[in-house]
Design a protein around this motif. Structure first.
Motif, short mmCIF file in Angstrom:
data_model
loop_
_atom_site.label_atom_id
_atom_site.label_comp_id
_atom_site.label_asym_id
_atom_site.label_seq_id
_atom_site.Cartn_x
_atom_site.Cartn_y
_atom_site.Cartn_z
N TYR A 1 -73.67 4.29 -19.15
CA TYR A 1 -73.81 3.10 -19.13
C TYR A 1 -73.15 2.05 -20.30
CZ TYR A 1 -77.17 4.62 -15.54
OH TYR A 1 -77.77 5.17 -14.51
N LYS A 2 -73.04 0.98 -20.08
CA LYS A 2 -72.90 0.04 -21.16
C LYS A 2 -74.39 -0.76 -21.18
CE LYS A 2 -68.95 -2.52 -21.48
NZ LYS A 2 -68.11 -3.49 -21.14
N ALA A 3 -74.95 -0.61 -22.43
CA ALA A 3 -76.03 -1.49 -22.68
C ALA A 3 -75.93 -2.64 -23.70
CB ALA A 3 -76.99 -0.46 -23.63
N THR A 4 -76.55 -3.82 -22.92
CA THR A 4 -76.27 -4.93 -23.76
C THR A 4 -77.59 -4.94 -24.88
OG1 THR A 4 -75.24 -6.01 -22.01
CG2 THR A 4 -76.17 -7.40 -23.80
N GLY A 5 -77.35 -4.99 -26.01
CA GLY A 5 -78.35 -5.08 -26.93
C GLY A 5 -78.98 -6.57 -27.08
N ALA B 1 -77.15 3.55 -29.39
CA ALA B 1 -77.18 2.74 -30.72
C ALA B 1 -78.00 1.42 -30.61
CB ALA B 1 -75.67 2.26 -30.94
N ASP B 2 -78.27 1.22 -31.95
CA ASP B 2 -79.07 -0.04 -32.28
C ASP B 2 -78.33 -1.32 -31.88
OD1 ASP B 2 -77.76 0.73 -34.36
OD2 ASP B 2 -79.37 0.00 -35.68
N HIS B 3 -76.98 -1.10 -32.55
CA HIS B 3 -76.08 -2.38 -32.28
C HIS B 3 -74.69 -1.80 -32.63
CE1 HIS B 3 -75.88 -1.86 -36.61
NE2 HIS B 3 -77.16 -1.84 -36.66
N GLY B 4 -73.70 -2.53 -32.43
CA GLY B 4 -72.23 -2.30 -32.54
C GLY B 4 -71.99 -2.79 -34.23
N LEU C 1 -69.67 -6.11 -40.32
CA LEU C 1 -70.73 -6.54 -40.07
C LEU C 1 -71.48 -6.66 -38.83
CD1 LEU C 1 -70.91 -9.62 -42.56
CD2 LEU C 1 -72.17 -7.62 -42.89
N HIS C 2 -72.75 -6.86 -38.49
CA HIS C 2 -73.24 -6.84 -37.44
C HIS C 2 -74.51 -7.98 -37.52
CE1 HIS C 2 -76.47 -4.19 -38.62
NE2 HIS C 2 -75.56 -3.61 -39.44
N GLY C 3 -74.90 -8.31 -36.47
CA GLY C 3 -76.09 -9.45 -36.84
C GLY C 3 -75.98 -10.51 -35.61
N GLY C 4 -74.57 -10.96 -35.30
CA GLY C 4 -74.25 -12.04 -34.41
C GLY C 4 -74.38 -11.54 -33.00
N THR C 5 -73.52 -12.46 -32.20
CA THR C 5 -73.69 -12.32 -30.64
C THR C 5 -72.45 -11.77 -29.80
OG1 THR C 5 -73.20 -14.66 -30.59
CG2 THR C 5 -75.20 -14.38 -30.75
N THR C 6 -71.59 -11.55 -30.45
CA THR C 6 -70.20 -10.98 -29.73
C THR C 6 -70.42 -9.68 -29.25
OG1 THR C 6 -69.32 -10.34 -31.92
CG2 THR C 6 -69.10 -12.49 -31.21
N PRO C 7 -69.55 -9.38 -28.03
CA PRO C 7 -69.65 -7.85 -27.50
C PRO C 7 -69.61 -6.87 -28.27
CG PRO C 7 -68.29 -9.76 -26.22
CD PRO C 7 -68.71 -10.28 -27.40
N GLU C 8 -68.74 -6.94 -29.60
CA GLU C 8 -68.29 -6.03 -30.36
C GLU C 8 -69.48 -5.45 -31.31
OE1 GLU C 8 -66.46 -9.13 -33.69
OE2 GLU C 8 -65.51 -7.63 -32.90
N VAL C 9 -70.71 -6.38 -31.44
CA VAL C 9 -71.96 -6.19 -31.92
C VAL C 9 -72.92 -5.97 -31.10
CG1 VAL C 9 -71.19 -7.19 -34.28
CG2 VAL C 9 -72.35 -8.42 -32.54
N ARG C 10 -72.84 -6.43 -29.94
CA ARG C 10 -74.00 -6.22 -28.85
C ARG C 10 -73.85 -5.21 -27.92
NH1 ARG C 10 -76.35 -11.65 -25.88
NH2 ARG C 10 -78.10 -10.54 -25.96
#
Ligand code: ZN
Length: 269
Positions: A36-40, A203-206, A212-221
């Motif tokens: 599955y793809k999980a949306t963080g 995973a916790d995030h992308g 970096l991570h912390g934002g809202t874009t698909p690559e980090v979510r």
């Protein structure tokens, strides 16, 4: 009732996992796993998502709103529920998990290695350095399975996050680390499947291309969720997107723990 292993690969984004992790891809292709793809949840940060994954709650409900919020969990979570119902728990994980579920603040001498039935994480092996090698982490997890046969085990390698923050996600280093992590993990997954464990790899995030991570874009979510159940057929690549909030109730259901009413999202089984 199943025994469950959650492999939480810190900082592993969905597209990199799908493209670079060949053994997991094989399990999907052979329909031994469901992908599955999980949306963080947001923010796409580590400590908030550790708590979200273990409570099934969004950040506004559990209060761990940033990495700098250093305290124990106050909400129903997988470790506390499993411990309360007499199950055996274990973790090979970053020390923030010891702070969330065992004891806060973390004492690097007293808390690094624990075998204590009064703790929510009864058999814990913790590390404090982001550079801690994944291959060593996996051997610690392998030891915990053979020595203690825990009912719930958290396996938490930091290599993807550390490599991504050093080189960015659009780098050969980040992509190649995913290939290596899959290669290192494969024999353990095979053994744990043989032992009858249900296994979730997520995973916790992308990670973004700036490291970096912390934002809202698909690559980090967007993160992967590989769901492996040796006693049931997998669905292969489902093409479905699920919520990260579904992980905690799924683990509870597999473990035959009563799902607390704080976990409002539907389990996957
Ligand atoms: Zn993280």
């Amino acid at each position: 009732m199943s025994k469950v292993i959650l492999v939480l690969s810190d900082g592993l984004r969905y597209d990199t996992a799908a493209a670079s992790m060949g053994y997991l891809g094989h399990l999907v292709e052979a329909k031994l796993a469901s992908l599955y793809k999980a949306t963080g949840e947001l923010p796409s940060l580590s400590r908030p998502m550790y708590e979200t994954i273990h409570t099934g709650l969004p950040v506004n409900a559990h209060g761990i709103v940033a990495n700098l919020v250093v305290r124990g969990s106050t909400k129903p979570n997988i470790f506390h529920l499993a411990h309360a119902f007499g199950k055996k728990t274990a973790a090979a994980a970053y020390f923030w998990f010891s702070e969330l579920y065992n004891r806060c603040p973390y004492d690097p001498i007293e808390d690094r290695e624990v075998d204590n039935e009064s703790l929510a994480i009864q058999h814990g092996r913790f590390y404090t350095q982001d550079e801690f090698p994944d291959i060593e982490l996996f051997s610690m997890a392998g030891m915990l399975v053979r020595r203690f046969t825990p009912d719930y085990l958290l396996v938490h390698p930091m290599g993807m996050d550390h490599t991504g923050e050093t080189h960015g996600a659009n780098s050969s280093e980040y992509r190649n680390h995913a290939i290596r992590q899959d290669r290192w993990l494969a024999p353990y997954l095979a053994e744990w499947m043989e032992r009858g464990y249900d296994i979730l790899v997520t995973a916790d995030h992308g990670m973004n291309s700036d490291g970096l991570h912390g934002g809202t874009t698909p690559e980090v979510r967007e993160v992967p969720l590989y769901f492996i159940r040796p006693a049931a057929a997998g669905l292969g690549d489902t093409g479905k997107t699920i919520s990260q909030l579904q992980i905690a109730p799924t683990v509870c259901k597999l473990s035959e723990l009563e799902i607390p009413n704080t976990m409002k999202s539907a389990p996957l089984v």
